[in-house]
Each structure stands twice: as structure tokens, then as C-alpha cells.
Design a protein around this motif. Structure first.
Motif, short mmCIF file in Angstrom:
data_model
loop_
_atom_site.label_atom_id
_atom_site.label_comp_id
_atom_site.label_asym_id
_atom_site.label_seq_id
_atom_site.Cartn_x
_atom_site.Cartn_y
_atom_site.Cartn_z
N LEU A 185 41.05 34.94 55.67
CA LEU A 185 40.92 36.19 56.41
C LEU A 185 40.02 36.00 57.62
N GLN A 186 40.09 36.97 58.53
CA GLN A 186 39.34 36.88 59.78
C GLN A 186 38.03 37.64 59.65
N ALA A 187 36.91 36.95 59.59
CA ALA A 187 35.59 37.60 59.56
C ALA A 187 35.12 37.85 60.98
N TYR A 188 34.52 39.02 61.19
CA TYR A 188 34.11 39.41 62.54
C TYR A 188 32.83 40.25 62.49
N GLN A 189 31.96 40.06 63.44
CA GLN A 189 30.78 40.87 63.74
C GLN A 189 29.62 40.64 62.78
N TRP A 190 29.86 40.82 61.49
CA TRP A 190 28.84 40.56 60.48
C TRP A 190 29.48 39.87 59.28
N LYS A 191 28.66 39.16 58.56
CA LYS A 191 29.06 38.67 57.25
C LYS A 191 27.87 38.85 56.32
N ALA A 192 28.17 39.00 55.04
CA ALA A 192 27.11 39.26 54.07
C ALA A 192 26.97 38.09 53.12
N SER A 193 25.78 37.97 52.61
CA SER A 193 25.51 37.08 51.48
C SER A 193 25.33 37.98 50.27
N LEU A 194 26.16 37.77 49.25
CA LEU A 194 26.18 38.66 48.10
C LEU A 194 25.61 37.98 46.86
N LYS A 195 25.10 38.81 45.96
CA LYS A 195 24.65 38.34 44.65
C LYS A 195 25.56 39.00 43.62
N ALA A 196 26.41 38.20 42.97
CA ALA A 196 27.35 38.75 41.99
C ALA A 196 26.60 39.16 40.73
N ILE A 197 26.96 40.32 40.20
CA ILE A 197 26.38 40.80 38.94
C ILE A 197 27.49 40.81 37.88
N THR A 198 28.46 41.71 38.05
CA THR A 198 29.63 41.69 37.16
C THR A 198 30.87 41.20 37.89
N ALA A 199 30.78 41.09 39.21
CA ALA A 199 31.94 40.73 40.02
C ALA A 199 32.22 39.23 39.97
N THR A 200 33.45 38.88 40.29
CA THR A 200 33.87 37.49 40.40
C THR A 200 33.88 37.10 41.88
N PRO A 201 33.17 36.05 42.26
CA PRO A 201 33.24 35.62 43.67
C PRO A 201 34.66 35.18 44.02
N ILE A 202 35.14 35.61 45.18
CA ILE A 202 36.47 35.18 45.64
C ILE A 202 36.39 34.52 47.01
N ALA A 203 35.18 34.40 47.55
CA ALA A 203 34.97 33.64 48.79
C ALA A 203 33.55 33.11 48.79
N ASN A 204 33.44 31.83 49.10
CA ASN A 204 32.13 31.17 49.18
C ASN A 204 32.07 30.36 50.45
N LYS A 205 30.88 30.27 51.04
CA LYS A 205 30.69 29.41 52.19
C LYS A 205 29.26 28.89 52.20
N ASN A 206 29.13 27.59 52.23
CA ASN A 206 27.81 26.96 52.24
C ASN A 206 26.93 27.46 51.11
N GLY A 207 27.55 27.62 49.94
CA GLY A 207 26.79 28.03 48.77
C GLY A 207 26.52 29.52 48.67
N GLU A 208 27.01 30.30 49.64
CA GLU A 208 26.80 31.76 49.62
C GLU A 208 28.10 32.47 49.24
N ILE A 209 27.97 33.51 48.42
CA ILE A 209 29.12 34.34 48.07
C ILE A 209 29.35 35.32 49.21
N THR A 210 30.58 35.35 49.75
CA THR A 210 30.86 36.21 50.90
C THR A 210 31.89 37.30 50.62
N SER A 211 32.51 37.31 49.46
CA SER A 211 33.34 38.44 49.05
C SER A 211 33.57 38.34 47.55
N THR A 212 33.89 39.50 46.95
CA THR A 212 33.98 39.56 45.49
C THR A 212 35.13 40.44 45.03
N ARG A 213 35.50 40.24 43.76
CA ARG A 213 36.43 41.13 43.06
C ARG A 213 35.73 41.61 41.80
N ASN A 214 35.75 42.91 41.58
CA ASN A 214 35.10 43.45 40.39
C ASN A 214 36.10 44.24 39.57
#
Length: 652
Positions: free
Chosen positions: A505-534
């Protein structure tokens, strides 16, 4: 019973506005109404200018406008009388609000004189109380400021206080929402004093910028039908010309949602050339006229009125906008509209009963996001994601992507969505960069997903509460729903790929670093979770904390975003009666059904002919082309459609 009466009061009608002004002759006016009749048109709207009727000595002279109503009766044309109390000579849009108590009294006397006079004509169909309400901010005049103080004194204490943090209250914006509704309702009451039970219709305008001023759910209580103005030269600054059909489609969906249980009707569509008026100069093509009219009909509009039939001779719009040429002959645009009208009339039994086939996909926007985005503008370098308009453009991106897949999504203010169902399986909600999710919707969104709904949260959705307080400092109330926390957002200078569930997908303007709690990471970059599915209850929430939709829009390529949505909304989309086998850039489709019969309206805005296959749930259905303005064909489930063409197919 009242809703049934409203539906009966609004048959499908297509027409053009006849502009009446001093200097015209009775013969000209008669000719214009005969032109409406010849084109198969059945409705017009007339601006009832007080300045052209109310003389300096206080007497009223209705003779010029009587000519119009008499001609309408002669040719069987219904007339919406658009109230136009006195304003400045070159005022384009008409009165929006009273200045003071004396002015309110003058408006009241105008309504008494005009309504009592014109209600006697058989051609009098109904009334438009205010032309195009919506001004950006309520006026700082005596009546408004007095009303503001009265309104504010009556506001109950708000239980939710953003955790005690200092915050905006957006009182001005909330008052403006109330004030628009109050004035429309006041005028409606005045009309009904003199013409009880008469039809009341109103047309919003510049919907993509003014949506936060409109409380459509309240308007339903006193309107017979809801309308809108959709002028490419005034209202579509978020689009290029190749996207104008899409803009009309999104505009229609917003009004359709706002109308809900009452009919809606496109009050103004641009019918002709503009020169000095408008934010840009353009003349619709005959192909665009067909596209816009069919899109309105395909979105359940009870028809449309073009602005306008004849060119006005004075004022800022002199010589502009008309569907007749200067010799009162039909333009190619009027002839194109006539072809559409002929097809609708031939199949009127279907179109009168037909309803848009629901996709189950709902793009929601929040007023508070629009308010906050506007309030927080600081100037400086322009970034499309944080400039005013970023919120709406993000929602429009998903709408455009789905349109290219042949899916007609709903486009709703969040308060218009029905959160009361027991089961949301097969339904989806998209929150595209809706920076504010008000606190009352947090549990409702949780319930939506728990009961089987699919959710996409894109961009900075939920970054603020309704008071522009950052929710990360409030324990992040959407944590359970999204199954993760934000560690931080980072601004990015360039487009980046965000590989999500195997799709880049096309990321633009901002990106987040997430901490998964119950969600499953579905995108990672450089060791950071950048999107999730819950997976949450019976449903699933997808968190894409970057401007994925807007980034795709800027790049002009929705193929990846459509691939992602096709994957996660598979159970919803595969149950639709018609979709495109593959997304078609620049194309869109509307689907209408009576339960027994189905019609598809396909429009190709690409610069080349498109040939593609439709996925048809009932494989036994076969096509009959009932309208094609450039030789388009349907063979089996295969479509061939020229650039700029509109193809309307009945399936049997």
C-alpha cells in the motif's frame, strides 16, 4: 403515513430553471416554457426576487412572474418557487440569514405576500425556502449574535470533558449547525401559515466543504424532500475534470444518506457555459450532461433541475449557464438531456419504483474532523494531508477506489449510520483519516465490530476526541477496538510502501509505530509494527495509520488499495449482484433494482474505450441496452464502452 405522502409528492421530474427578470417579454417567457415541454421536461424552479416585485412605493407588482406561472400551467410544468427576499443587486446566492428583528419582519411580510399570491396557480408545486444555505461561518450581525447568546445560555452541561484537559468547545460550529436548521424551520413555518401542507424542498451546496454545517437528520422533520446544488465550476475544486462524474456520484450519495426516509432531488446541475462567474470557466459537454443526469437517477434522486434553461441578461452571471443558445434554440446539452428523459419516460414504471442496491460498504465522515482540521490550520508549507480538505479527500479516495471496482459505497456523516442493528455481518465501515471520533461513537464502533462488522481505520483516525484533545493522552479509548496502542506518529517527506497483508500500500504524510495488544501485526518495517488486524467479537478492525487512501489518490492508482479491500471485504463484495471483474480506472457503475428488475448504469471517464467483464451473481441474467450515447454494447456479461460514454442496461 407521512413518509408515504412525501414519496407520493415527489415523482421523478427532470427540468431546467427558467430565470425571470425585468426586460423579458411575455412571448419570450412562453417560448421558454414551450422549450421545456418540447424537451420532455416537467419541472422548473423560479427565483422569486422581491427586488423585481416589491416597488419603492410599497406596492407589489407580480405581473412579470405571473407570466411565468401562466406559461407553466399552459405547458404542464410544475414550479418550485424559490423564495428570494431582497438582497444586493448582484447577489448570486440569495438570503442566508436575517440581519436583525426588523429584517426578520420584512422577510415575514415578503413570505406572506409572495406565498399567498403564487399558491393560487395550478403550476405551483412547492417552495424552496433558502437557496443554497451554507456560508462558512454564521454572520456577525445583531440577529445572529443575539441568537447565539440565547442558544449558548440554554446549552446543558456536557458530561464528557476530555479528562479535564483544556480544550476547544467548538461552540461557534455547533451553533452554526443549529442556526441553519432554525432558520430553515422558521421559514417553513411561515410558508405553511399561508400554504398549509405545501411541499418544502431545500438545496445545500458545495457539499464537500460545507457538509459540517448541515444537520440533515433534523431537516427531515420539516422538509418534504432534500436537494442539492452540484456545479462543477463552483463546487468541485477537490477534483480534476476527469473526476467530475465521480464528484457528482459522491455528492449524490451524501445527499441520499442525509435524506434517508424522505425523497431527495438534485435541485441544480450545471447546464451551460460560465464566463466570469464560478471559480473556473467551463462548459459541460453533452456527454457530461448525460453522465450527471444518469448518476443522479442511479443514486435514487427523484430527478434533477439544470441551472438554467435561458441565460439571464443582467448581473454577474449575465449570458451564462444556459441550455438554450442566445437565439432560444436547444443546445447540444439540452438535446442530450432530452435523450435521457426519453429513456427514463419509456421505462418510468421501473425508475419510479427502483432503489439503489446496497453494497454494505459505508464511508463515514465526522463533522468534528472537518471542524478540527479547519481550526488547526497554521499556514506554512502546503501538505495535502493536513491542509483543509485532507479529511474529505481521504474519504473520497476510498469512494473513488470502490467506484473503479464497480461498487457503489454509501457516503455518510457518522450520525446518519444505523448503529442499532443486532448483526453487522456483511457490512463494512471505512474511517479514512477522520481525525476526530467523538466520544459517543467509541462504544458504537466497538459494538459494530463485535457484531460482525469490518472496519478500516486509515490515517490519523481517532487522533482527537470531539474537543481536539489527543486521545493518546486519554488512555486511547479505541485501544480495545483496534487492539493496539500508538507509540508515536512520524511525519514522512515522501511516499513510502507499506506492505500490508502481502499488498504494498501507499503510505503518505505520516506513519505510526504501533504496539500490538490483541491485534495481529500485518505490516512491519525496521522492526516496527506499522499496521494491524484485530479480530474482535464476530468482526475485524484493520488499522492503517498512514494516509493510504489519499496517497493512492495523489498517485492516481487505486489498484493496490482495491486489492486490499477485495481481500478483506470479500464476503461483502462477492454477494453483490454486479461488480467489475477487475477494477476499471475511470469507470463507475450504479445499480438500481425493484426486486424483480435490475438496471446498471455504467460510465467510462477514461480517455480510451473500455472492454471488460461484469461479475453477475445471477448468471442467467442477460443484458438489454436501453441507453448508449456512443455505440456501447453489452454481450452476455461483457461490456464495451467508449470514452465519455454512458451505457444503461436492463437485465432480464
Amino acid at each position: 403515513m407521512q413518509d408515504q405522502l412525501k414519496q407520493q409528492a415527489t415523482p421523478i421530474m427532470i427540468g431546467a430553471e427558467v430565470f425571470i427578470e425585468p426586460g423579458q417579454t411575455g412571448e419570450e417567457i412562453d417560448l421558454w416554457f414551450s422549450r421545456l415541454k418540447e424537451a420532455g421536461m416537467t419541472v422548473t424552479r423560479i427565483r422569486l426576487f422581491e427586488t423585481y416585485m416589491h416597488k419603492p412605493d410599497g406596492k407589489w407588482d407580480f405581473a412579470l412572474f405571473d407570466e411565468a406561472y401562466k406559461a407553466a400551467e399552459k405547458y404542464g410544468i410544475r414550479v418550485y418557487g424559490n423564495l428570494f427576499p431582497a438582497t444586493a443587486f448582484n447577489d448570486l446566492g440569495g438570503l442566508k440569514f436575517p440581519k436583525d428583528e426588523d429584517h426578520l419582519g420584512a422577510i415575514e411580510r415578503y413570505i406572506e405576500n409572495v406565498v399567498n399570491h403564487f399558491k393560487q396557480f395550478k403550476a405551483c408545486y412547492g417552495w424552496v425556502p433558502v437557496n443554497e444555505p451554507g456560508v462558512g461561518h454564521f454572520p456577525q450581525e445583531q440577529f445572529a449574535t443575539d441568537k447565539y447568546r440565547e442558544w449558548k445560555a440554554g446549552q446543558a452541561a456536557v458530561e464528557y470533558n476530555s479528562g479535564g484537559y483544556d480544550h476547544f468547545d467548538f461552540a461557534d460550529e455547533r451553533f452554526h449547525l443549529y442556526y441553519n436548521t432554525w432558520f430553515l424551520q422558521w421559514i417553513t413555518h411561515e410558508i405553511h401559515k399561508h400554504h398549509p401542507g405545501s411541499i418544502i424542498h431545500v438545496n445545500n451546496h458545495a457539499i464537500f466543504k460545507n457538509a459540517a454545517e448541515y444537520d440533515f437528520t433534523s431537516w427531515r422533520d420539516f422538509l418534504t424532500s432534500l436537494g442539492g446544488s452540484a456545479h462543477a465550476s463552483w463546487h468541485f475544486s477537490y477534483f480534476n475534470r476527469g473526476q467530475y462524474a465521480l464528484a457528482i456520484s459522491a455528492n449524490c450519495q451524501i445527499i441520499r444518506s442525509g435524506a434517508d426516509n424522505i425523497p431527495w432531488f438534485m435541485t441544480e446541475l450545471q447546464g451551460g457555459n460560465n464566463t466570469y462567474s464560478g471559480f473556473l470557466s467551463l462548459c459541460p459537454t453533452k456527454e457530461e450532461i448525460c453522465q450527471w443526469l444518469w448518476i443522479a437517477i442511479g443514486s435514487e434522486s427523484r430527478g434533477a433541475i439544470f441551472w438554467c434553461l435561458n441565460p439571464r441578461s443582467s448581473g454577474i452571471e449575465a449570458g451564462e449557464w444556459a441550455m438554450l443558445n442566445y437565439h432560444n434554440e436547444p443546445s447540444d446539452r439540452l438535446l442530450a438531456a432530452t435523450e435521457v428523459i426519453s429513456t427514463v419516460d419509456e421505462h418510468i414504471a421501473f425508475f419510479e419504483k427502483a432503489r439503489e442496491v446496497e453494497s454494505g460498504v459505508n464511508i463515514l465522515y465526522t463533522r468534528e474532523s472537518l471542524w478540527i482540521e479547519k481550526t488547526l490550520q497554521m499556514g506554512g508549507k502546503s501538505y495535502e494531508g493536513r491542509d483543509e480538505g485532507g479529511v474529505m479527500k481521504s474519504a473520497l479516495a476510498y469512494f473513488e477506489a470502490l467506484s473503479e471496482a464497480g461498487v457503489q459505497a454509501n457516503f455518510k456523516e457518522i450520525s446518519e449510520f444505523d448503529f442499532s442493528k443486532d448483526d453487522y455481518r456483511g457490512m463494512a465501515v471505512i474511517l479514512a483519516h477522520q481525525v476526530s471520533i467523538p466520544s459517543k461513537y467509541w462504544p458504537l464502533l466497538i459494538s459494530f465490530v463485535q457484531k460482525g462488522g469490518r472496519l478500516i481505520a486509515d490515517g490519523l483516525t481517532g487522533y482527537y476526541d470531539e474537543n481536539a484533545v489527543a486521545t493518546m493522552r486519554l488512555g486511547f479509548p479505541m485501544r480495545d477496538l483496534l487492539g493496539a496502542d500508538v507509540l508515536e506518529y512520524k511525519a514522512i517527506d515522501d511516499m513510502e510502501e507499506m506492505v500490508t497483508d502481502g499488498i504494498a500500500l501507499q503510505a503518505y504524510q505520516w506513519k505510526a509505530s504501533l504496539k500490538a495488544i490483541t491485534a495481529t501485526p500485518i505490516a512491519n518495517k525496521n522492526g516496527e509494527i506499522t499496521s494491524t488486524r484485530n479480530d474482535f467479537g464476530e468482526g475485524t478492525a484493520y488499522w492503517l495509520p498512514s494516509l493510504v487512501g489519499l496517497g493512492s489518490r495523489i498517485m492516481g492508482d487505486y489498484s493496490r488499495l482495491n486489492g486490499f479491500m477485495a481481500k478483506i471485504f470479500d464476503d461483502t463484495l462477492r454477494n453483490l449482484p454486479f461488480t467489475f471483474e477487475e477494477p476499471q480506472q475511470g469507470a463507475l457503475m450504479k445499480v438500481l433494482s425493484t426486486g424483480k428488475e435490475v438496471v446498471t448504469i455504467i460510465i467510462n471517464k477514461a480517455t480510451v474505450r473500455r472492454e471488460f467483464k461484469l461479475l453477475v451473481k445471477d448468471a442467467s441474467l442477460q443484458p438489454i441496452v436501453i441507453f448508449a450515447n456512443n455505440g456501447g454494447k453489452a454481450g452476455g456479461h461483457y461490456i464495451s464502452i467508449q470514452a465519455e460514454e454512458t451505457l444503461v442496461i436492463k437485465w432480464v
